[in-house]
Enzyme design. Sequence first.
Site: not given
Ligand code: AMP
Length: 219
Positions: A129, A172
């Site tokens: 990606r 992740r």
């Molecule tokens: P994402 O784009 O949803 O994969 O989010 C990117 C990063 O943001 C994640 O790996 C976390 O570090 C943080 N993050 C996003 N949403 C959350 C959440 N609901 N709780 C905690 N950390 C979050």
Amino acid sequence: MSPRLNLIVLGKQGAGKGTQCTVLALKYGIPHVSTGDILRNAVKAGSELGQRVASVLEAGELVHDDLVNALVRERFTEADAQRGVLLDGFPRTLNQAEALEAMLGSDGIKLCINLDVAKELVIRRLSSRRVCQECGATYKDTDVEAISGTCTNCGGDVIQRTDDHPDAIRTRLETYERDTEPLLTFYGQREILVTVNGDQSPDDVTNAIVSVLHERGLA
Ligand code: AMP
């Protein structure tokens, strides 16, 4: 009962949540609320919030529940959220799911859509990606935009997210299995969980989701 179309889109990183939410937000006229985007934008802007969370995002770990819950609570007060929201990347933990229920009431969430994709496939998707730093458009590493480094939508720089590097992807996905997968049971018990096969073309995934919403009389 809340008349708002509040939907959760759940699934591993790379399952296609962002892609589906973009399409569904347009179709149903409700905002796509991605906590990942909110946090990434804060990092990019260098705000106080951004400085607090930058290293957590880079490592692929979770930001503290209280902080994310507060961001979402505030987002719900905005005018465009009054018809409903498409939640992408929130809730991520049981604590967040409980906080969300406290914010919206027990019947506030109409449906939790679980985009089911095998781990091997999401690892492949995430590693290849590439994203535009300006408009967020996503590309594959073989696309001309990724090779040239320039977005055809807006001219922004096309890069690999730091959390799409192999170590962060592993962290992740482990975090997802440990902290987020229990939400399948949580929403299953509330009888608002549907699982959609995310290993189909984006259009087929959208059609499957639209059918479920229609069958349940939600849209
Ligand atoms: P994402 O784009 O949803 O994969 O989010 C990117 C990063 O943001 C994640 O790996 C976390 O570090 C943080 N993050 C996003 N949403 C959350 C959440 N609901 N709780 C905690 N950390 C979050």
